[in-house]
Write an enzyme that holds these catalytic residues in place. Structure first.
Site, PDB file in Angstrom:
ATOM      1  N   GLU A 130       0.855  -1.189   0.000  1.00  5.63           N
ATOM      2  CA  GLU A 130       0.000   0.000   0.000  1.00  5.63           C
ATOM      3  C   GLU A 130       0.891   1.239   0.000  1.00  5.63           C
ATOM      4  O   GLU A 130       1.814   1.333   0.794  1.00  5.63           O
ATOM      5  CB  GLU A 130      -0.924  -0.021   1.216  1.00  5.63           C
ATOM      6  CG  GLU A 130      -1.650   1.292   1.508  1.00  5.63           C
ATOM      7  CD  GLU A 130      -2.455   1.808   0.337  1.00  5.63           C
ATOM      8  OE1 GLU A 130      -3.183   1.030  -0.288  1.00  5.63           O
ATOM      9  OE2 GLU A 130      -2.326   3.019   0.033  1.00  5.63           O
ATOM     10  N   HIS A 153     -24.895  -1.436  -3.189  1.00  6.83           N
ATOM     11  CA  HIS A 153     -26.030  -1.207  -4.077  1.00  6.83           C
ATOM     12  C   HIS A 153     -26.916  -2.439  -4.186  1.00  6.83           C
ATOM     13  O   HIS A 153     -26.475  -3.578  -4.054  1.00  6.83           O
ATOM     14  CB  HIS A 153     -25.541  -0.779  -5.459  1.00  6.83           C
ATOM     15  CG  HIS A 153     -24.952   0.602  -5.447  1.00  6.83           C
ATOM     16  ND1 HIS A 153     -25.727   1.712  -5.239  1.00  6.83           N
ATOM     17  CD2 HIS A 153     -23.678   1.029  -5.595  1.00  6.83           C
ATOM     18  CE1 HIS A 153     -24.947   2.787  -5.260  1.00  6.83           C
ATOM     19  NE2 HIS A 153     -23.701   2.401  -5.468  1.00  6.83           N
TER      20      HIS A 153
END
Lengths: 427, 492
Positions: B36, B54
Site C-alpha cells: 500500500e 447497491h
C-alpha cells in the site's frame, strides 16, 4: 493547592451534582455550599479542575471577581482552593454520560468505573465548544494544520509544542486574538487575522493588546475561501466580502501559511440538556433558563457558557453561583419562586438571559447587542428601568441589575430589552 | 538481483479491492503480500465514498460492472456474517419526479428482475410518502429495492484487513511501487520483481489493484493497455440531529455519467448527501468546492426539501478510478502472472467481493495452485465499541480495564482502551485512529480529543509528537518549540 488524592468513593446520592469544573462549575459548587447543600459533587472530564482556564495563561481574568488582574490558571486556583476548603467532592478524569429526569446520573471514570448516582439537583456547567471548519464550510483540501484556536492554545500553553511556522487566523474572536499574540511571542510568523464581519468579534482590549501592539494586521470584511495542501497546509485563499457577507472572488488573493487557526465562535456544549428535552434558545444555542438558572427540566440548572457564550469568566462565575445557590435551595426543600415575567430581546438585542424572572428577587440580566453603537446608548428594560452607557458592541456582553423595587407598581408580563442610540430615546 | 524469497501473490493496492482479494487468498496455502502506498490501508477512495452496497439494479448487466454488482451485494452479506462490521440493509428508493422518469423506473425495474434481484416493487406516491414522509411532494412514484445496504466503508476495509493479516497476509504500508521487472533476464514468463523505495520483492503473481495509479503500474509491467482518469465525488455529512430524516437510500433517476446525488442514511445514523461526478485531471484532487456543494444541495433538496447546507458538519471528496473503457478492467494480461483489478469505479465498493472471486478464478486459470487451509479463521477479533454496549457491559469492561473508563472522544463516546487497541491493530496516524474508532468524527470534529489521540499515538508507537501525522507523508501536526526561528520575523 493541587488535588492530592483522586476521589475513589462516590456517595449514592448527592444534594447537588455539577457537571464541569471550570469557572462555572466551581462557582456553582461554592454557591451550593453557601446555600446549605451538604453533599456536593463536582465532576470534570479533564485530569484537573479548571476547564479551559488552565490553558488561558494570559492575564485579564478576575477584574470583577477578585478586583485584580490575574491569569486563567490563577483564577482557577483561587476557586479550587475554596472548593477544597469547603470539602466538595471533586471527581476528575470523569465523564457524565447521561442525566436522566429526576437527577439520575450515569458517569464513568477510571477510579469509579461506570456507575450511577442520584442528585436532587443538577447543575450543567460544561461550557462551550469551538465551531469548526465544517460549521462554516470552507471548501478545499483537508490537510493537517487547520485547527481551532483553542486546540492550538492547548498545545502551545499546556504542552509546549507549536502548531506550525507561519500562521493565519480566521475569525477575530478572543481566543484567536490571544493566540495571534501567543504565536508571535513564540516565534511563529503570524501573517494576519481575517474577520468576516466589518468589526472585530473579540474584545477591543484584545484587538489593541494582541494585534495593534505587535503590528499584526487585522483584515475586516475578509474571509478564507479556499484551503490548499495535500498533506500539510500550504496556502489559503482569502477574499473580501460584500455587504451581504458574500466573498468577492475576483479580488481574492493567496497567503502562504502552514497553519490556519479558526476562531469562529463558540457553541454551548449543552448536549446533556438537549437529551433531557430541555427547551432551547435558538439564538444562544443553549437551554432556556429561569431567574434561578433552572432549565425547563425541573431540578436541572445550567450556567455559564453552556447557556450563552460570555465574554468574561468573571460573569460566568457570577451567574453560576446563582445556579448553585438555587440548586441547593431546591435540594433542601425551598420553594421555587413564582416566575411570571418574561424577558425578551427588543431593538438591537440578540438575546437575553435569563428568559424568565420573578418579581421579588434581584436579577442580573445579561444580553448582547446585534450591532455596535459607537456613542451614547440607552439600555432599556421595558418601562421599568433604563441606563445610559458610552457605547455597545456585540463582542461585549451587557449586564444590568434588576431589583424588586424597579418592578413595584408594574403589572405587565413581558419586559422587552432594547439597546438604542441615546438621542433616539424620547424622554 | 532478485531477492531469495519468492512470494506467491503480491497485491498492489490496499484499498477495498486489494484487501478483500488478499483476505480471500488467505484461505489457501499461499504467501501473500499487500503493498500500500499510503500510510494505512483504505486511505484512498475506499474511505471516501457513499458507503452504499447497491441493490444490484443500477449497472448494465452487459458490462463487468453490471455482472458483478449483484454477486458483490451477496458477497457483502457473507463478509458481514464473518466479520460483523456495520452493515444494514436499509433498502433504496429510486424516485421519479416527472412523467419521463417513470419510464426510467420501469426500465430499471424490468432489468433488475431479469438480473434476479429479489424484492423489487413499484410504489405509488402514497406508498412512498408513508415510508419516507420527508421526501419531496414532487415524487410521483418510486422503485423500491430492499437489497440495498449501507456500510461503514472504512470500518469494513479495516476489519477485512485485520482478518487477512490474522490469517498471515503481510500488509506493508508506505510502499509505493516504483518499478516492476522480470526476476531473471531472459525469463519474461518467470517470477516478477517489484521495487518500492525501501523494498525489493519477488513474486509469482502480481495483482494490480492500484486504483487511480493502476494504469501507471500496468505500464511498469509493460502492459499499459488502458488509462485511468479521475472522477471526483464530493460528499457532505449532516448533523446527527437529522438522523431519521430518511431511513432508506434515496436515489434520483440516473444520468448517463452518474447515479446522481443521493440522500443516504449512513450506518452511523447521520445523513450524507452526495456525490458529485466531475472529471478531474488531478488524481489527488480531493478538494471540496463551492460549485460541488451547490450542485449537491440543489439536487438533494429536490429529493428531501428539509436538507440544508447549514447542517453540514463535515465534507470530503473521493476520486473514482475510471478506465477509458468505462468498465472494470479485470483479468490476465500480456505479462504472465500480472493480473489487473483496475478501473474500479462505482459500483466498485459493492462489487469488491465479487471482483475478488473473479480474480481468484483468473489466478487459478493462470496456474496458481489453490489448496485450502484447514486453519483459516474467517472471523475477526472485533474491536470493542464501548458506545454501543449496555450500561452493564460498559461497567463490566470498565471494572476489568480502567482504560475503558477513561473517555477520550466524548462526541462519539470513545475510550482510551479503544484507541490503544486501534493503534495495536495498525493505526499509525490520526486519521487511522479516527476511522478505526470514530474518535474525532462527531460534532466537535476533534476539537477536544485530537490532542489525546496524538499523545496516545506518540506513546504507544514510541515516537515523538512531532513525528505523528494526520495521514502520513508530510501531514505533520506539531512542531517542537526550537524548530522555528527564535526571533519574531516582523509583520507580513
Amino acid at each position: 493547592m493541587p488535588i492530592t488524592g483522586q476521589l475513589r468513593h462516590l456517595e449514592a446520592d448527592y444534594d447537588v451534582a455539577i457537571v464541569g469544573a471550570g469557572p462555572a462549575g466551581m462557582a456553582a459548587a461554592l454557591g451550593a455550599r453557601a446555600r446549605g447543600a451538604e453533599r456536593i459533587l463536582l465532576v470534570d472530564r479533564d485530569a484537573e479542575p479548571g476547564g479551559i482556564l488552565l490553558q488561558c495563561i494570559h492575564s485579564g481574568f478576575g477584574l470583577h471577581a477578585f478586583d485584580e488582574e490575574i491569569t486563567g490558571p490563577e483564577y482557577a486556583q483561587r476557586y479550587l482552593e475554596q472548593v477544597l476548603e469547603h470539602d466538595i467532592d471533586v471527581l476528575t478524569d470523569a465523564y457524565v454520560m447521561d442525566v436522566g429526569p429526576g437527577g439520575r446520573m450515569k458517569l464513568m471514570s477510571p477510579t469509579v468505573g461506570v456507575t450511577g448516582l442520584d442528585a436532587r439537583s443538577v447543575v450543567l456547567a460544561m461550557g462551550a465548544r469551538e465551531r469548526t471548519r465544517g460549521a462554516i464550510r470552507i471548501p478545499g483540501d483537508r490537510p493537517s494544520g487547520v485547527m481551532t484556536a483553542g486546540l492550538a492554545q492547548r498545545m502551545v500553553n499546556l504542552d509546549g509544542y507549536l502548531p506550525g511556522r507561519r500562521a493565519a487566523i480566521l475569525g477575530s474572536g478572543d481566543i484567536g486574538l490571544i493566540m495571534a499574540r501567543r504565536l508571535r511571542l513564540e516565534g511563529v510568523e503570524v501573517v494576519g487575522v481575517f474577520e468576516l464581519l466589518p468589526h472585530p468579534s473579540g474584545l477591543m482590549r484584545n484587538v489593541v493588546q494582541c494585534l495593534d501592539d505587535l503590528d499584526i494586521p487585522l483584515h475586516l470584511s475578509t474571509t478564507v475561501v479556499g484551503i490548499h495542501g495535500r498533506d500539510r497546509l500550504e496556502r489559503v485563499t482569502v477574499a473580501p466580502v460584500d455587504d451581504g457577507r458574500e466573498p468577492i472572488l475576483e479580488r481574492s488573493w493567496d497567503v502562504d501559511v502552514d497553519t490556519l487557526l479558526l476562531s469562529i465562535g463558540l457553541i454551548p456544549d449543552a448536549e446533556l440538556a438537549r437529551e433531557l428535552g430541555a427547551l432551547f434558545d435558538p439564538v444562544t444555542g443553549g437551554p432556556v433558563v429561569s431567574g434561578t438558572m433552572e432549565t425547563t427540566i425541573p431540578g436541572v440548572f445550567a450556567a455559564g457558557n453552556v447557556v450563552h457564550v460570555n465574554d468574561l469568566a468573571d460573569w460566568v462565575s457570577r451567574e453560576a453561583r446563582v445556579a448553585g445557590e438555587w440548586a441547593a435551595a431546591l435540594a433542601t426543600g425551598a420553594r421555587r419562586p413564582d416566575e411570571d415575567v418574561r424577558l425578551v430581546p427588543g431593538d438591537n438585542v440578540a438575546y437575553v438571559v435569563p428568559h424568565t424572572i420573578s418579581r421579588d428577587g434581584t436579577h442580573t440580566v445579561s444580553f448582547r447587542v446585534k450591532r455596535p453603537i459607537h456613542g451614547p446608548t440607552m439600555l432599556r428594560i421595558g418601562e421599568v428601568h433604563r441606563r445610559k452607557v458610552r457605547a455597545v458592541v456585540p463582542a461585549e456582553m451587557v449586564t444590568l441589575q434588576l431589583a424588586p423595587r424597579m418592578l413595584e407598581g408594574w403589572s405587565g408580563a413581558v419586559l422587552r430589552i432594547d439597546a438604542v442610540p441615546a438621542e433616539a430615546v424620547v424622554r | 538481483m532478485a531477492p531469495s524469497r519468492c512470494h506467491d501473490v503480491i497485491v498492489i493496492g490496499g484499498g477495498v479491492v486489494g484487501i478483500t482479494l488478499a483476505r480471500e487468498l488467505s484461505r489457501y496455502h499461499l504467501d501473500v503480500v499487500v503493498l500500500e502506498s499510503d500510510a494505512e490501508v483504505g486511505f484512498g477512495v475506499s474511505k471516501a465514498n457513499s458507503g452504499i452496497i447497491h441493490s444490484g439494479i443500477h449497472a448494465d448487466p452487459a458490462t463487468l460492472k453490471g455482472a458483478l454488482e449483484w454477486p458483490g451485494n451477496e458477497g457483502w452479506l457473507r463478509l458481514r456474517d464473518d466479520l460483523g462490521f456495520g452493515f444494514a440493509q436499509v433498502g433504496e428508493l429510486l424516485v421519479a419526479l416527472s412523467a419521463e422518469e417513470l419510464g426510467t423506473i420501469e426500465h430499471l425495474h424490468a432489468r433488475g428482475e431479469r438480473k434476479g434481484i429479489p424484492g423489487l416493487q413499484r410504489w405509488d406516491a402514497a406508498r412512498v410518502r408513508a415510508h419516507q414522509p420527508n421526501l419531496s411532494r414532487d415524487v410521483i412514484a418510486a422503485l423500491w429495492a430492499p437489497t440495498a445496504g449501507v456500510v461503514n466503508p472504512y470500518e469494513a476495509v479495516l476489519l477485512i484487513a485485520d482478518n487477512a493479516a490474522a490469517n498471515g497476509v503481510e500488509i506493508a504500508t508506505e510502499q509505493p511501487v516504483t518499478a516492476i521487472e522480470p526476476a531473471h533476464r531472459g525469463e519474461p514468463d518467470g517470477p516478477l520483481v517489484v521495487h518500492t523505495p525501501t523494498r525489493t520483492l519477488a513474486t509469482r503473481y502480481l495483482v494490480n489493484a492500484a486504483g487511480l495509479r493502476a494504469d501507471e503500474v500496468a505500464r511498469m509491467a509493460g502492459v499499459g493497455t488502458f488509462t485511468i482518469t479521475g472522477r471526483k465525488g464530493e460528499e457532505y455529512l449532516l448533523d446527527k440531529r437529522l438522523a431519521g430524516l430518511v431511513t432508506s437510500v434515496i436515489f434520483p433517476c440516473p444520468t448517463p455519467t452518474s447515479k446522481g446525488t443521493l440522500v443516504t442514511p449512513t450506518f452511523d445514523g447521520t445523513i450524507m448527501v452526495g456525490p458529485t461526478a466531475e472529471a478531474t485531471d488531478d488524481k489527488d484532487d480531493t478538494a471540496t468546492t463551492p460549485e460541488g456543494a451547490q450542485a449537491v444541495f440543489a439536487a438533494a433538496k429536490r429529493l428531501v426539501p428539509a436538507i440544508s447546507e447549514r447542517d453540514v458538519i463535515a465534507e470530503f471528496a473521493g476520486v473514482r478510478a475510471v478506465a477509458d473503457s468505462d468498465d472494470f478492467v479485470l483479468g490476465a494480461t500480456g505479462r504472465r502472472g500480472f493480473v489487473n483489478a483496475a478501473g474500479i469505479q462505482s459500483p466498485g465498493l459493492t462489487a469488491a467481493p465479487a471482483i475478488a472471486d473473479h480474480i481468484i478464478e483468473v489466478l487459478r486459470d493462470e496456474g496458481l495452485e489453490l489448496r485450502e487451509r484447514s486453519d483459516w479463521r474467517p472471523r475477526a477479533e472485533h474491536p470493542v465499541r464501548f458506545s454501543v454496549l449496555s450500561t452493564r457491559e460498559q461497567a463490566e469492561l470498565a471494572a476489568s480495564e480502567p482504560g475503558f473508563a477513561q473517555l477520550v472522544c466524548r462526541c462519539e463516546l470513545v475510550t482510551e482502551a479503544e484507541i490503544v487497541d486501534a493503534i495495536e491493530r495498525g493505526a499509525r496516524t490520526l486519521d487511522g485512529v479516527k476511522f478505526r474508532t470514530r474518535a474525532g468524527m462527531g460534532r466537535c470534529q476533534g476539537g477536544f480529543c485530537t490532542w489525546r489521540c496524538l499523545e496516545l499515538l506518540a506513546r504507544c508507537r514510541g515516537i515523538p509528537m512531532t513525528e505523528v501525522t494526520k495521514r502520513g507523508g508530510t501531514s505533520w501536526l506539531v512542531r517542537d518549540r526550537d524548530d522555528v526561528d527564535a526571533a519574531p520575523s516582523g509583520g507580513s
